[in-house]
Design a protein around this motif. Structure first.
Motif, PDB file in Angstrom:
ATOM      1  N   VAL A  18       0.856  -1.189   0.000  1.00 56.19           N
ATOM      2  CA  VAL A  18       0.000   0.000   0.000  1.00 56.19           C
ATOM      3  C   VAL A  18       0.890   1.236   0.000  1.00 56.19           C
ATOM      4  O   VAL A  18       1.576   1.517   0.992  1.00 56.19           O
ATOM      5  N   LYS A  37      -5.799   5.905   3.659  1.00 54.87           N
ATOM      6  CA  LYS A  37      -5.757   4.849   2.649  1.00 54.87           C
ATOM      7  C   LYS A  37      -5.429   3.505   3.280  1.00 54.87           C
ATOM      8  O   LYS A  37      -6.003   2.476   2.918  1.00 54.87           O
ATOM      9  N   CYS A  41      -7.687   0.004   3.197  1.00 49.25           N
ATOM     10  CA  CYS A  41      -7.162  -1.288   2.754  1.00 49.25           C
ATOM     11  C   CYS A  41      -7.267  -2.345   3.859  1.00 49.25           C
ATOM     12  O   CYS A  41      -7.589  -3.511   3.589  1.00 49.25           O
ATOM     13  N   VAL A 125      -8.103  -5.894  -1.899  1.00 48.54           N
ATOM     14  CA  VAL A 125      -7.169  -5.009  -1.201  1.00 48.54           C
ATOM     15  C   VAL A 125      -6.312  -4.261  -2.224  1.00 48.54           C
ATOM     16  O   VAL A 125      -6.089  -3.051  -2.094  1.00 48.54           O
ATOM     17  N   TRP A 126      -5.845  -4.971  -3.251  1.00 48.25           N
ATOM     18  CA  TRP A 126      -5.076  -4.302  -4.307  1.00 48.25           C
ATOM     19  C   TRP A 126      -5.906  -3.209  -4.972  1.00 48.25           C
ATOM     20  O   TRP A 126      -5.411  -2.107  -5.220  1.00 48.25           O
ATOM     21  N   ALA A 128      -8.333  -1.511  -3.646  1.00 42.66           N
ATOM     22  CA  ALA A 128      -8.439  -0.397  -2.706  1.00 42.66           C
ATOM     23  C   ALA A 128      -7.148   0.415  -2.692  1.00 42.66           C
ATOM     24  O   ALA A 128      -7.172   1.651  -2.590  1.00 42.66           O
ATOM     25  N   GLN A 129      -6.004  -0.256  -2.792  1.00 41.55           N
ATOM     26  CA  GLN A 129      -4.727   0.442  -2.869  1.00 41.55           C
ATOM     27  C   GLN A 129      -4.672   1.328  -4.114  1.00 41.55           C
ATOM     28  O   GLN A 129      -4.050   2.381  -4.118  1.00 41.55           O
TER      29      GLN A 129
END
Length: 218
Positions: A18, A37, A41, A125-126, A128-129
């Motif tokens: 992240v 951020k 995540c 998660v990726w 969201a990053q």
């Protein structure tokens, strides 16, 4: 001012890098603190199993807000709209990790694209990053993109309505789907893949007489 080092967020057995973890995604309000951020995540990792049940192994478009979301920001309405703060990402961007899965789908104009097909919680998660705050899944499985097996009803309030209206309509919709029963549509039920998807935005019309009975609210 020194740049904050990247952080790592673990989803199941995979770590996701992240960048800019201290970037403010949601500003503080009189009721809630600011949300970074990294926190977004981490939250996505926490609910990864639920996201997989809802959207796993389905083509997913990403609604990205790279600088976070603020009141008054605007979502771009198309590729030529350069003034929007957020935008839809349908193709997987260059430089994405090689462990991410994609699926070939066609846009409304018939153009083939490779879209994200989440096969594990780390995929969310990726996303969201990458600034994704909203996921837009298709009603098809990645193994058969031509035959939908779900009906998803999206209720969005406009400037003339409130979230209370959304809850009222959601309740009425649930009652209607239960009323239609086994010969119609049932809530939260995945159907056999029979009908062919004519376009990514195929629409479903609810039976007129039944729908009219639910239009008038309290």
């Amino acid at each position: 001012m020194a740049k904050t080092p990247a952080a790592m967020v673990t989803a199941d057995d995979r770590e996701v890098r992240v960048s800019s973890p201290d970037r403010i995604i949601y500003e503080a309000t009189d009721r809630t603190p600011a949300i970074t951020k990294l926190q977004v995540c981490e939250y996505v990792a926490t609910v990864g199993s639920a996201l997989m049940r809802a959207m796993g192994h389905r083509p997913v478009a990403m609604e990205r807000w790279p600088d976070g979301w603020r009141e008054g920001m605007r979502l771009a309405v198309g590729p030529q709209d350069r003034e929007g703060d957020g935008f839809y990402q349908k193709r997987l961007p260059k430089g994405a990790p090689d462990w991410l899965k994609t699926v070939r789908v066609r846009t409304p104009n018939g153009r083939p694209i490779d879209e994200l097909c989440p096969s594990e919680p780390a995929a969310f998660v990726w996303a969201a990053q990458m600034g994704t705050l909203t996921f837009h899944p298709w009603a098809v499985h990645c193994s058969d993109v031509d035959h939908p097996d779900e009906l998803r009803i999206d209720l969005d309030p406009d400037a003339t309505s409130s979230f209370a209206d959304v809850k009222r309509v959601a309740t009425a919709t649930r009652e209607l789907l239960h009323e239609l029963g086994p010969h119609g549509l049932r809530e939260d039920e995945r159907q056999p893949r029979r009908a062919r998807l004519r376009a990514p935005a195929d629409q479903v019309r609810l039976p007129g007489p039944a729908a009219r009975r639910h239009r008038a609210g309290p």
